[in-house]
Design a protein around this motif. Structure first.
Motif, PDB file in Angstrom:
ATOM      1  N   VAL A 273       0.838  -1.208   0.000  1.00 38.38           N
ATOM      2  CA  VAL A 273       0.000   0.000   0.000  1.00 38.38           C
ATOM      3  C   VAL A 273       0.865   1.246   0.000  1.00 38.38           C
ATOM      4  O   VAL A 273       0.600   2.205  -0.737  1.00 38.38           O
ATOM      5  CB  VAL A 273      -0.947  -0.019   1.221  1.00 38.38           C
ATOM      6  CG1 VAL A 273      -1.723   1.291   1.311  1.00 38.38           C
ATOM      7  CG2 VAL A 273      -1.918  -1.185   1.130  1.00 38.38           C
ATOM      8  N   ARG A 274       1.920   1.238   0.801  1.00 44.46           N
ATOM      9  CA  ARG A 274       2.793   2.414   0.860  1.00 44.46           C
ATOM     10  C   ARG A 274       3.549   2.610  -0.452  1.00 44.46           C
ATOM     11  O   ARG A 274       3.749   3.737  -0.897  1.00 44.46           O
ATOM     12  CB  ARG A 274       3.762   2.274   2.023  1.00 44.46           C
ATOM     13  CG  ARG A 274       3.066   2.277   3.387  1.00 44.46           C
ATOM     14  CD  ARG A 274       4.065   2.281   4.516  1.00 44.46           C
ATOM     15  NE  ARG A 274       4.879   3.486   4.506  1.00 44.46           N
ATOM     16  CZ  ARG A 274       5.827   3.743   5.398  1.00 44.46           C
ATOM     17  NH1 ARG A 274       6.084   2.855   6.345  1.00 44.46           N
ATOM     18  NH2 ARG A 274       6.526   4.851   5.328  1.00 44.46           N
ATOM     19  N   VAL A 275       3.959   1.519  -1.089  1.00 45.56           N
ATOM     20  CA  VAL A 275       4.615   1.637  -2.384  1.00 45.56           C
ATOM     21  C   VAL A 275       3.640   2.191  -3.423  1.00 45.56           C
ATOM     22  O   VAL A 275       4.007   3.027  -4.262  1.00 45.56           O
ATOM     23  CB  VAL A 275       5.183   0.278  -2.819  1.00 45.56           C
ATOM     24  CG1 VAL A 275       5.666   0.342  -4.265  1.00 45.56           C
ATOM     25  CG2 VAL A 275       6.333  -0.138  -1.911  1.00 45.56           C
ATOM     26  N   ALA A 276       2.381   1.727  -3.383  1.00 43.60           N
ATOM     27  CA  ALA A 276       1.374   2.243  -4.321  1.00 43.60           C
ATOM     28  C   ALA A 276       1.135   3.735  -4.096  1.00 43.60           C
ATOM     29  O   ALA A 276       0.985   4.503  -5.060  1.00 43.60           O
ATOM     30  CB  ALA A 276       0.075   1.470  -4.166  1.00 43.60           C
ATOM     31  N   ASP A 277       1.099   4.149  -2.816  1.00 44.21           N
ATOM     32  CA  ASP A 277       0.956   5.584  -2.533  1.00 44.21           C
ATOM     33  C   ASP A 277       2.126   6.376  -3.105  1.00 44.21           C
ATOM     34  O   ASP A 277       1.951   7.468  -3.668  1.00 44.21           O
ATOM     35  CB  ASP A 277       0.855   5.811  -1.029  1.00 44.21           C
ATOM     36  CG  ASP A 277      -0.453   5.282  -0.447  1.00 44.21           C
ATOM     37  OD1 ASP A 277      -1.407   5.107  -1.228  1.00 44.21           O
ATOM     38  OD2 ASP A 277      -0.498   5.028   0.768  1.00 44.21           O
ATOM     39  N   GLN A 278       3.323   5.843  -2.989  1.00 47.72           N
ATOM     40  CA  GLN A 278       4.494   6.531  -3.542  1.00 47.72           C
ATOM     41  C   GLN A 278       4.429   6.580  -5.063  1.00 47.72           C
ATOM     42  O   GLN A 278       4.854   7.560  -5.676  1.00 47.72           O
ATOM     43  CB  GLN A 278       5.766   5.822  -3.085  1.00 47.72           C
ATOM     44  CG  GLN A 278       6.052   5.988  -1.598  1.00 47.72           C
ATOM     45  CD  GLN A 278       7.221   5.152  -1.124  1.00 47.72           C
ATOM     46  OE1 GLN A 278       7.720   4.318  -1.872  1.00 47.72           O
ATOM     47  NE2 GLN A 278       7.651   5.350   0.106  1.00 47.72           N
ATOM     48  N   ALA A 279       3.895   5.515  -5.673  1.00 45.83           N
ATOM     49  CA  ALA A 279       3.738   5.524  -7.126  1.00 45.83           C
ATOM     50  C   ALA A 279       2.780   6.625  -7.560  1.00 45.83           C
ATOM     51  O   ALA A 279       3.014   7.333  -8.553  1.00 45.83           O
ATOM     52  CB  ALA A 279       3.258   4.168  -7.608  1.00 45.83           C
ATOM     53  N   MET A 280       1.684   6.810  -6.806  1.00 45.19           N
ATOM     54  CA  MET A 280       0.745   7.879  -7.130  1.00 45.19           C
ATOM     55  C   MET A 280       1.396   9.253  -6.979  1.00 45.19           C
ATOM     56  O   MET A 280       1.188  10.153  -7.800  1.00 45.19           O
ATOM     57  CB  MET A 280      -0.483   7.785  -6.220  1.00 45.19           C
ATOM     58  CG  MET A 280      -1.348   6.561  -6.453  1.00 45.19           C
ATOM     59  SD  MET A 280      -2.023   6.458  -8.140  1.00 45.19           S
ATOM     60  CE  MET A 280      -0.889   5.277  -8.889  1.00 45.19           C
ATOM     61  N   LEU A 281       2.194   9.413  -5.926  1.00 49.33           N
ATOM     62  CA  LEU A 281       2.906  10.678  -5.755  1.00 49.33           C
ATOM     63  C   LEU A 281       3.893  10.915  -6.895  1.00 49.33           C
ATOM     64  O   LEU A 281       4.064  12.056  -7.356  1.00 49.33           O
ATOM     65  CB  LEU A 281       3.639  10.687  -4.416  1.00 49.33           C
ATOM     66  CG  LEU A 281       2.774  10.749  -3.152  1.00 49.33           C
ATOM     67  CD1 LEU A 281       3.653  10.655  -1.912  1.00 49.33           C
ATOM     68  CD2 LEU A 281       1.948  12.027  -3.129  1.00 49.33           C
TER      69      LEU A 281
END
Length: 380
Positions: A214-222
């Motif tokens: 989830v945190r990696v996906a959030d970073q991808a969105m950023l």
């Protein structure tokens, strides 16, 4: 088990009994899901660019959309999604269409000149004789460009030049209009249902990869948001401003140079090269004052964009070194087409963030626990 309702939010239904499927059945199910996914992607392949750009624009505009929705919550179901979709249409799509028309006009003029050069050759200009070693340059020009046979020897592909038919041009225009329409529809529905879609994606990512995923996906969105805001939007603004300046200064093919400036602005010092080309064209045409004006105005625009506007838009988490920006943009465009202008830098930004976390230079889900064997951090 409780039967799910079609209006239930993602994550509100869970099974109350374990899954007793065998290992073979689970493997077969995964294979079936993979095949169905590939079939779905193949079915939608013609519309994937439109869907991709819709997702990219929705991710980029989501913070502004949420801020507007907090000010007037009643409008988040229809009014705000429609307003932001209309904003994209007015600010990006219509100006890009106007630029595309100008570029097509310039491209047709260039194509006609190439076809005429292929048929008749390019005579030696008069000023060549007045240049240093002008006789040698004139002889080289005569052998290389002055006759159709010389051009054929220079490029074997010159004989394949042709003009696109009217039906083909209309077909391409209709296809682009259809893709833009689906992009705008995708953007509207993602802005309207973005919270539900994001919640569902977080649940699916957590079930598949855990909290680290989830945190990696959030970073991808950023990374996607920073790439769009810092490269696409700022580059588009630079291209528009400099395209207008080129046109006012009388630069030949101002639309093409404006597009070139917008594309090169994503690369450090790239816009400087485009402005230099425009100034050189003006200088060659004897317009020294206009050339100086373009250089000064371009320098101001590039300096303000790179040192004040871009850092605010792109943020610190997605900044990349010059080499990686260049490779990401060129490799992304070569692999994915125009949408690779966003996908390439976003992917490299995510990989760089994960690497910094893994080596302990940045806090994140992949940062391992402290290892006594590693020793203390190096002094700065």
């Amino acid at each position: 088990m409780q039967a799910p309702h079609q209006d239930d939010a993602p994550g509100t239904w869970t099974a109350d009994a374990p899954n007793h499927a065998t290992r073979a059945q689970r493997l077969t199910g995964l294979v079936a899901i993979a095949l169905l996914t590939l079939a779905g992607v193949w079915t939608l392949r013609l519309f994937l660019p439109a869907l991709g750009w819709g997702v990219i624009l929705a991710v980029s505009l989501w913070p502004l959309h949420q801020a507007a929705a907090r000010r007037w919550p009643r409008g988040q179901g229809l009014v705000w999604p429609a307003a932001f979709t209309l904003l994209v249409l007015l600010v990006f799509v219509i100006p890009l269409a106007m630029v595309a028309v100008a570029v097509a006009h310039d491209s047709m003029a260039v194509t006609q000149w190439l076809a005429q050069a292929h048929a008749q050759g390019v005579p030696v200009p008069d000023f060549v004789a007045h240049l240093p070693y002008g006789d040698h340059l004139a002889a080289w020009w005569q052998q290389t460009l002055a006759t159709p046979e010389a051009i054929d020897r220079l490029s074997l592909q010159a004989r394949h030049l042709h003009f696109a038919s009217g039906e083909r041009i209309l077909g391409l225009v209709a296809h682009r209009v259809l893709l833009i329409s689906f992009m705008l529809l995708t953007l509207f529905f993602l802005l309207r249902d973005g919270a539900r879609v994001a919640h569902a994606l977080r649940i699916g990512t957590r079930r598949a990869f855990g909290e680290a995923g989830v945190r990696v996906a959030d970073q991808a969105m950023l990374a996607v948001r920073g790439t769009v805001n810092g490269l696409i939007i700022i580059g588009f603004g630079e291209g528009v401003l400099m395209g207008v300046a080129y046109g006012l200064a009388g630069v030949a093919h101002a639309a093409l140079l404006g597009v070139l400036t917008a594309l090169l602005s994503a690369i450090p010092l790239g816009a400087v090269a485009a402005v230099g080309i425009a100034a050189a064209l003006l200088g060659a045409a004897g317009q020294a004052a206009a050339a100086v004006g373009v250089l000064v105005f371009g320098g101001v625009v590039i300096f303000v964009a790179d040192h004040f506007v871009r850092p605010v838009f792109i943020g610190g988490a997605t900044r990349l070194p010059f080499l990686w920006v260049l490779l990401a943009i060129l490799g992304g465009i070569e692999t994915w087409g125009l949408i690779g202008l966003v996908i390439g830098p976003a992917l490299v930004a995510v990989l760089m963030l994960l690497w910094r976390e893994w080596v302990g230079a940045h806090q994140g889900p992949l940062n391992p626990a402290a290892d006594p064997a590693v020793g203390p951090a190096l002094p700065e």
